[in-house]
Design an enzyme around this catalytic site. Structure first.
Site, short mmCIF file in Angstrom:
data_model
loop_
_atom_site.label_atom_id
_atom_site.label_comp_id
_atom_site.label_asym_id
_atom_site.label_seq_id
_atom_site.Cartn_x
_atom_site.Cartn_y
_atom_site.Cartn_z
N ASP A 33 0.85 -1.20 0.00
CA ASP A 33 0.00 0.00 0.00
C ASP A 33 0.88 1.24 0.00
OD1 ASP A 33 -3.24 0.37 1.13
OD2 ASP A 33 -1.93 2.12 0.92
N LYS A 34 0.44 2.24 -0.75
CA LYS A 34 1.18 3.51 -0.84
C LYS A 34 0.89 4.40 0.37
CE LYS A 34 1.49 7.48 -3.99
NZ LYS A 34 0.85 8.13 -5.14
N LEU A 81 -6.71 -4.54 -4.83
CA LEU A 81 -7.72 -3.56 -4.41
C LEU A 81 -7.21 -2.12 -4.52
CD1 LEU A 81 -8.01 -5.98 -1.76
CD2 LEU A 81 -10.18 -4.78 -1.90
N ALA A 83 -6.50 1.41 -5.31
CA ALA A 83 -7.13 2.27 -6.31
C ALA A 83 -7.40 3.64 -5.71
CB ALA A 83 -8.46 1.67 -6.78
N THR A 128 -15.86 -2.61 -9.44
CA THR A 128 -17.09 -1.97 -8.96
C THR A 128 -18.24 -2.17 -9.95
OG1 THR A 128 -18.07 0.24 -8.66
CG2 THR A 128 -16.12 0.15 -10.01
N ASP A 129 -19.46 -2.09 -9.45
CA ASP A 129 -20.63 -2.17 -10.33
C ASP A 129 -20.77 -0.88 -11.17
OD1 ASP A 129 -21.39 -0.45 -8.28
OD2 ASP A 129 -23.33 -1.41 -7.91
N GLU A 130 -20.02 0.16 -10.79
CA GLU A 130 -20.17 1.45 -11.49
C GLU A 130 -19.69 1.37 -12.94
OE1 GLU A 130 -19.14 4.88 -9.09
OE2 GLU A 130 -19.56 3.78 -7.26
N TYR A 153 -13.86 8.02 -12.44
CA TYR A 153 -13.55 6.86 -11.59
C TYR A 153 -14.00 5.57 -12.27
CZ TYR A 153 -14.42 3.28 -8.01
OH TYR A 153 -14.48 2.09 -7.32
N ALA A 155 -14.81 5.00 -15.31
CA ALA A 155 -14.13 4.74 -16.59
C ALA A 155 -12.75 4.15 -16.35
CB ALA A 155 -14.03 6.04 -17.40
N LYS A 157 -11.89 2.34 -13.73
CA LYS A 157 -12.06 0.95 -13.26
C LYS A 157 -12.46 0.05 -14.43
CE LYS A 157 -11.80 -0.55 -9.62
NZ LYS A 157 -10.68 -1.07 -8.79
N LEU A 193 -20.61 8.66 1.46
CA LEU A 193 -21.88 9.11 2.04
C LEU A 193 -22.10 8.66 3.50
CD1 LEU A 193 -24.60 10.60 1.55
CD2 LEU A 193 -25.57 8.35 1.07
P1 NAD Z 1 -9.98 3.13 -0.34
O1 NAD Z 1 -9.84 4.43 -1.07
O2 NAD Z 1 -10.51 3.13 1.04
O3 NAD Z 1 -8.54 2.41 -0.26
C1 NAD Z 1 -7.67 2.36 -1.35
C2 NAD Z 1 -6.30 1.89 -0.84
O4 NAD Z 1 -5.41 1.83 -1.96
C3 NAD Z 1 -5.68 2.83 0.19
O5 NAD Z 1 -5.13 2.10 1.26
C4 NAD Z 1 -4.58 3.55 -0.60
O6 NAD Z 1 -3.49 3.95 0.21
C5 NAD Z 1 -4.19 2.47 -1.61
N1 NAD Z 1 -3.60 3.04 -2.83
C6 NAD Z 1 -4.10 4.05 -3.59
N2 NAD Z 1 -3.27 4.31 -4.61
C7 NAD Z 1 -2.22 3.45 -4.50
C8 NAD Z 1 -1.05 3.22 -5.27
N3 NAD Z 1 -0.77 3.97 -6.35
N4 NAD Z 1 -0.21 2.24 -4.90
C9 NAD Z 1 -0.46 1.48 -3.79
N5 NAD Z 1 -1.56 1.66 -3.01
C10 NAD Z 1 -2.43 2.63 -3.37
O7 NAD Z 1 -10.83 2.20 -1.31
P2 NAD Z 1 -11.90 1.07 -0.95
O8 NAD Z 1 -13.21 1.69 -0.82
O9 NAD Z 1 -11.36 0.21 0.12
O10 NAD Z 1 -11.89 0.27 -2.32
C11 NAD Z 1 -10.96 -0.78 -2.55
C12 NAD Z 1 -11.19 -1.37 -3.93
O11 NAD Z 1 -12.52 -1.85 -4.03
C13 NAD Z 1 -11.02 -0.36 -5.07
O12 NAD Z 1 -10.39 -1.00 -6.14
C14 NAD Z 1 -12.44 0.03 -5.43
O13 NAD Z 1 -12.53 0.40 -6.79
C15 NAD Z 1 -13.18 -1.25 -5.14
N6 NAD Z 1 -14.61 -1.11 -4.76
C16 NAD Z 1 -14.96 -0.26 -3.75
C17 NAD Z 1 -16.31 -0.19 -3.38
C18 NAD Z 1 -16.77 0.69 -2.22
O14 NAD Z 1 -17.98 0.79 -1.96
N7 NAD Z 1 -15.89 1.32 -1.48
C19 NAD Z 1 -17.26 -0.96 -4.04
C20 NAD Z 1 -16.85 -1.81 -5.08
C21 NAD Z 1 -15.51 -1.89 -5.41
P1 TYD Z 2 -20.54 7.78 -2.43
O1 TYD Z 2 -20.49 7.30 -1.02
O2 TYD Z 2 -19.58 8.83 -2.87
O3 TYD Z 2 -20.42 6.48 -3.36
P2 TYD Z 2 -20.65 6.33 -4.97
O4 TYD Z 2 -20.69 7.67 -5.59
O5 TYD Z 2 -19.44 5.58 -5.39
O6 TYD Z 2 -21.92 5.58 -5.13
O7 TYD Z 2 -22.00 8.32 -2.73
C1 TYD Z 2 -23.13 7.52 -2.51
C2 TYD Z 2 -24.34 8.33 -2.94
O8 TYD Z 2 -24.49 9.45 -2.05
C3 TYD Z 2 -24.21 8.93 -4.33
O9 TYD Z 2 -25.49 8.90 -4.96
C4 TYD Z 2 -23.78 10.36 -4.09
C5 TYD Z 2 -24.44 10.69 -2.77
N1 TYD Z 2 -23.72 11.65 -1.90
C6 TYD Z 2 -24.39 12.75 -1.35
O10 TYD Z 2 -25.60 12.95 -1.58
N2 TYD Z 2 -23.69 13.60 -0.54
C7 TYD Z 2 -22.36 13.42 -0.26
O11 TYD Z 2 -21.75 14.26 0.47
C8 TYD Z 2 -21.69 12.29 -0.83
C9 TYD Z 2 -20.23 12.05 -0.57
C10 TYD Z 2 -22.41 11.42 -1.63
#
Ligand code: NAD
Ligand code: TYD
Length: 347
Positions: A33-34, A81, A83, A128-130, A153, A155, A157, A193
Site C-alpha cells: 500500500d502507498k 484492491l 485504487a 465496482t458495479d459502477e 472513476y 471509466a 475501473k 456518504l
Molecule cells: P480506499 O480508497 O478506502 O482504499 C484504497 C487503498 O489503496 C488505500 O489504502 C490507498 O493507500 C491504496 N492506494 C491508492 N493508490 C495506490 C497506489 N498507487 N499504490 C499502492 N496503493 C495505493 O478504497 P476502498 O473503498 O477500500 O476500495 C478498494 C477497492 O474496491 C477499489 O479497487 C475500489 O474500486 C473497489 N470497490 C470499492 C467499493 C466501495 O464501496 N468502497 C465498491 C466496489 C468496489
Molecule cells: P458515495 O459514497 O460517494 O459512493 P458512490 O458515488 O461511489 O456511489 O456516494 C453515494 C451516494 O451518495 C451517491 O449517490 C452520491 C451521494 N452523496 C451525497 O448525496 N452527498 C455526499 O456528500 C456524498 C459524498 C455522496
C-alpha cells in the site's frame, strides 16, 4: 501460499487482509500500500504482529519497484484492491485515477505474468458495479450487462477490468474479476456518504445531500464483501466475473434520515433534531441515478450470501464511529480537511 493484497490499508482492503491473515495462518499475506490519504495502518493494528502478515509500503505505479518486488517474492496470487476510489475526487482531478487504476493495474498484471507463480494461483481484480453505468427505476446489473461507465472513476475501473481480461485472453493469465456494489462498515474514510453523514451528525454539521437525494445505491456490509472475496480467491473460476451486491437498495435521502433517527436515539437528542442538519446541495456532475446488483451467479456457483442484515450492519457501523471518534479526527485532519473545503465550500 504467498498472497499479495494491494490497497490493504484502505477501507475494504483492511477487512480483506484481516480475514486472510486470521483465516489462513499457513498463507503468507503481503499488504502492498502507498498509504495515500485513504490508506491507514491503524486499520490493521490488531493483526500487525501476526507471523503471516507483512506490510510493504510502495506505489503500484512505480514499475521498477513492482518488478523487483515480484521478482523477489514470486507471489502465488494477487488480490488487487489498490485504487483511487472516490467519484467526487475523480471529477475534480481525474489524472491520479488514470495513473493508479489503469497504469498501476497494468504494472501488476505484467509483473505477475513474468514472475508470479501462475500455475498455482490467480490474479484477482476487485472492481465496482459502477463500470456498468446507471440503471433507471427497474432492472439489475448482471455479469453480461454492457460496460457504460459515466464518471472518470468508473471509466478508469472499466479500463482496468478490460486490461485484466486482455491479459487473460492474450497471455493466458489466470484471472478473476468481481464487481461489487457500495460497501459500508468500519474504517470507511469519511468522504463517502455513510461515514460522512455519521460524522456530520455527531459534530452537528450540515449534511450535504446531492440534488434531491433520490439517487439509489445497493449497500453491502464490508465484511460480507470480504467473505465473497475470500470465496472467489479460493474457489472462483478462472476467466470469470462475479457480481457482488446486497439486494439492499436505498434512496440516499432515506439512508440519511435513517442514520439521523438512530443517532438521535443514541446521542439522546430530540427526535428529528439531527435531520434538521440535512442540506440539499448542487448535484454531482454526471450523477448515476441507480445501481442494483444481481448476485445470483455468485450465490448459485459458490454458495455466497450476505450474512449481515442492513439493520445490524448500520447499527454496528454507527457504534464503531461513535467509539472511534479519535480515528475519525485523525484521518480528517490535514489533506482531507483541505479537500473537504474545496468540495463543499462552493456547493
Ligand atoms: P480506499 O480508497 O478506502 O482504499 C484504497 C487503498 O489503496 C488505500 O489504502 C490507498 O493507500 C491504496 N492506494 C491508492 N493508490 C495506490 C497506489 N498507487 N499504490 C499502492 N496503493 C495505493 O478504497 P476502498 O473503498 O477500500 O476500495 C478498494 C477497492 O474496491 C477499489 O479497487 C475500489 O474500486 C473497489 N470497490 C470499492 C467499493 C466501495 O464501496 N468502497 C465498491 C466496489 C468496489
Ligand atoms: P458515495 O459514497 O460517494 O459512493 P458512490 O458515488 O461511489 O456511489 O456516494 C453515494 C451516494 O451518495 C451517491 O449517490 C452520491 C451521494 N452523496 C451525497 O448525496 N452527498 C455526499 O456528500 C456524498 C459524498 C455522496
Amino acid at each position: 501460499m504467498k498472497i499479495l493484497v494491494t490497497g490493504g490499508a484502505g477501507f475494504i482492503g483492511s477487512h480483506v487482509v484481516r480475514r486472510l491473515v486470521n483465516g489462513y495462518p499457513d498463507h503468507q499475506i503481503y499488504n502492498l500500500d502507498k498509504l495515500t490519504y485513504a490508506g491507514n495502518l491503524e486499520n490493521l493494528k490488531d493483526i500487525e504482529s501476526k507471523q503471516n502478515y507483512h506490510f510493504v509500503k510502495g506505489d503500484i505505479c512505480d514499475e521498477a519497484f513492482i518488478v523487483s518486488l515480484f521478482e523477489e517474492n514470486k507471489f502465488d496470487s494477487v488480490v488487487h484492491l489498490a485504487a483511487e476510489s472516490h467519484v467526487d475526487r475523480s471529477i475534480s482531478g481525474p489524472k491520479a485515477f488514470l495513473q493508479t487504476n489503469i497504469l498501476g493495474t497494468a504494472n501488476l498484471l505484467d509483473a505477475y505474468r513474468l514472475y508470479g507463480n501462475i500455475s498455482v494461483g490467480k490474479f484477482y481484480h476487485i472492481s465496482t458495479d459502477e463500470v456498468y453505468g446507471e440503471l433507471g427505476e427497474t432492472g439489475k446489473f448482471t455479469e453480461t450487462t454492457c460496460y457504460k461507465p459515466n464518471s472518470p472513476y468508473s471509466a478508469s475501473k472499466a479500463s482496468s477490468d478490460h486490461l485484466v481480461r486482455a491479459w487473460h485472453k492474450t497471455f493466458n493469465l489466470p484471472v478473476v474479476i468481481s464487481n461489487c456494489s457500495n460497501n459500508y462498515g468500519s474504517n470507511h474514510f469519511p468522504e463517502k456518504l455513510i461515514p460522512l453523514v455519521i460524522k456530520n451528525v455527531i459534530e452537528r454539521k450540515p449534511i450535504p445531500v446531492y440534488g434531491e437525494g433520490k439517487n439509489v445505491r445497493d449497500w453491502l456490509f464490508v465484511e460480507d464483501h470480504a467473505a465473497a472475496i475470500d470465496l472467489i480467491l479460493h474457489h472462483g473460476r478462472v476467466g470469470e466475473t462475479y457480481n457482488i451486491g446486497g439486494e439492499n437498495e436505498w434512496q440516499n435521502i432515506e439512508i440519511v434520515k435513517l442514520i439521523c433517527r438512530i443517532l438521535d436515539e443514541k446521542l439522546n437528542r430530540r427526535i428529528g433534531e439531527s435531520s434538521e442538519l440535512i442540506t440539499f446541495v448542487k448535484d454531482r456532475a454526471g450523477h448515476d441515478f441507480r445501481y442494483a446488483i444481481d448476485a445470483s451467479k455468485l450465490k448459485m456457483e459458490l454458495g455466497w450470501k450476505p450474512e449481515v442484515t442492513f439493520e445490524e450492519g448500520i447499527e454496528k457501523t454507527i457504534d464503531w464511529y461513535l467509539k472511534n471518534q479519535d480515528w475519525v479526527q485523525r484521518v480528517s485532519s490535514g489533506e482531507y480537511q483541505h479537500y473537504y473545503e474545496q468540495q463543499y465550500s462552493q456547493r
